[in-house]
Design a protein around this motif. Structure first.
Motif, short mmCIF file in Angstrom:
data_model
loop_
_atom_site.label_atom_id
_atom_site.label_comp_id
_atom_site.label_asym_id
_atom_site.label_seq_id
_atom_site.Cartn_x
_atom_site.Cartn_y
_atom_site.Cartn_z
N VAL A 160 -3.32 0.47 -4.18
CA VAL A 160 -3.23 1.77 -3.64
C VAL A 160 -4.40 2.23 -2.74
CG1 VAL A 160 -1.99 2.85 -5.64
CG2 VAL A 160 -4.39 2.76 -5.65
N ASP A 161 -3.80 2.97 -1.66
CA ASP A 161 -4.47 3.23 -0.61
C ASP A 161 -5.00 4.50 -0.55
OD1 ASP A 161 -5.39 2.05 1.89
OD2 ASP A 161 -3.77 3.21 3.14
N THR A 162 -6.13 4.60 -1.19
CA THR A 162 -6.84 5.72 -1.57
C THR A 162 -8.20 5.79 -2.12
OG1 THR A 162 -6.59 8.15 -2.57
CG2 THR A 162 -5.91 6.26 -3.84
N GLY A 204 2.83 1.28 10.13
CA GLY A 204 3.16 2.56 10.37
C GLY A 204 2.48 3.12 11.69
N ARG A 205 1.25 2.44 11.94
CA ARG A 205 0.86 2.90 13.24
C ARG A 205 1.43 2.28 14.74
NH1 ARG A 205 -5.75 3.69 12.47
NH2 ARG A 205 -5.67 4.67 10.33
N LEU A 206 2.18 1.02 14.25
CA LEU A 206 3.06 0.47 15.23
C LEU A 206 4.26 1.17 15.36
CD1 LEU A 206 2.09 -3.48 14.57
CD2 LEU A 206 1.74 -2.13 16.55
N ILE A 225 1.42 2.13 5.36
CA ILE A 225 2.75 2.20 4.99
C ILE A 225 3.20 3.69 4.81
CG2 ILE A 225 3.92 2.15 2.69
CD1 ILE A 225 3.12 -0.68 2.53
N ARG A 226 4.14 4.12 5.36
CA ARG A 226 4.56 5.43 5.32
C ARG A 226 5.70 5.91 4.73
NH1 ARG A 226 0.64 5.76 8.56
NH2 ARG A 226 0.88 6.02 10.78
N SER A 227 6.53 4.93 4.10
CA SER A 227 7.53 5.28 3.06
C SER A 227 8.06 4.10 2.23
CB SER A 227 8.93 5.66 4.02
OG SER A 227 9.36 4.15 4.80
O1 G3P Z 1 -6.13 1.40 4.91
C1 G3P Z 1 -5.54 1.07 6.04
C2 G3P Z 1 -4.17 1.59 6.37
O2 G3P Z 1 -3.46 1.67 5.32
C3 G3P Z 1 -4.40 3.17 7.03
O3 G3P Z 1 -3.02 3.67 6.85
O4 G3P Z 1 -1.60 5.82 7.39
O5 G3P Z 1 -4.14 5.77 8.31
O6 G3P Z 1 -2.28 4.58 9.23
P1 G3P Z 1 -2.76 5.18 8.11
#
Ligand code: G3P
Length: 220
Positions: free
Chosen positions: A5-7, A131-133, A166-168
């Motif tokens: 989990v990214d938090t 997501g950023r790409l 990841i966005r979705s």
């Molecule tokens: O932790 C790195 C990454 O997952 C950041 O995501 O949504 O800030 O592009 P985001």
């Protein structure tokens, strides 16, 4: 496939870890800032909540200071993975920490060439940001495909592909089709993966029919 989990939100991590579906956690300076917590206090707290790796990112940009920060972060708990940016100094730091037995997550990866360098530097994880790409009309999932293909060509590359930004739910499904090792999910995306309107409608119908029977499974 592993799920991180990214938090840095301890309540979210505790809640999601209780499902048994969480294999690790990733944080970054932006997520620490959003949590409002002290970095050196919150990382050990998170490390208590999950058995797997918890990524904690260095803040310096020069090798010597990154290395000192990385060693300090690695000492916070046995399951800390030190996160370094994909720069020359970051790669040098990755190599030094990896040689000393510390797991390193190399972050801010946007090209297959960068991913090759991270593998050569002994990274435990490479974090390509899909997501950023996609945000700049590039092909995030195409990058995951290229890195997985390249890594599969070399038995001595032990780096795991950790799909980040990841966005979705679709990003997770596409990464799984490619065979990426890990997805790091914002808590909202993990919860979105569970839901389906037909599941909700089906369950409501089953419960209504069950109530009609007047039966109970348990005595009390
Ligand atoms: O932790 C790195 C990454 O997952 C950041 O995501 O949504 O800030 O592009 P985001």
């Amino acid at each position: 496939m592993k799920f991180f989990v990214d938090t840095a939100d301890v309540d979210d991590i505790r809640d999601l870890a209780s499902t048994g579906l969480v294999d690790g956690v990733t944080t970054n300076p932006s997520l620490i800032a959003k949590s409002g917590r002290n970095f050196l206090e919150v990382i050990p707290e998170i490390c208590e909540l999950v058995d797997g790796p918890v990524s904690a990112e260095v803040a310096a940009t020069d090798h010597e200071t990154m290395l000192a920060e990385g060693r300090k972060l690695a000492g916070l708990a046995p399951n800390v993975a030190v996160k370094v940016p994909l720069t020359i100094d970051g790669l040098k730091t990755c190599k030094a920490l990896a040689d000393a037995g510390t797991k390193v997550n190399v972050t801010l990866c946007f090209s297959p060439g960068q991913a090759i360098l991270a593998a050569k530097a002994g990274a435990a994880y490479i974090s390509p940001f899909v997501g950023r790409l996609d945000d700049i009309s590039s092909d995030g999932m195409g990058l995951i495909d290229e890195i997985c293909t390249i890594y599969a060509n070399y038995a001595d590359f032990e780096t795991e592909v950790l799909v980040a930004s990841i966005r979705s739910p679709n990003h997770v499904i596409e990464a799984a089709k490619i065979g990426a090792d890990v997805c790091t999910l914002p808590p909202g995306v993990l919860r979105q993966l569970v839901g389906h309107p037909l599941t909700d409608a089906g369950l409501a119908a089953f419960l209504a029919d069950w109530a009609e029977t007047g039966q109970k499974i348990l005595d009390s």
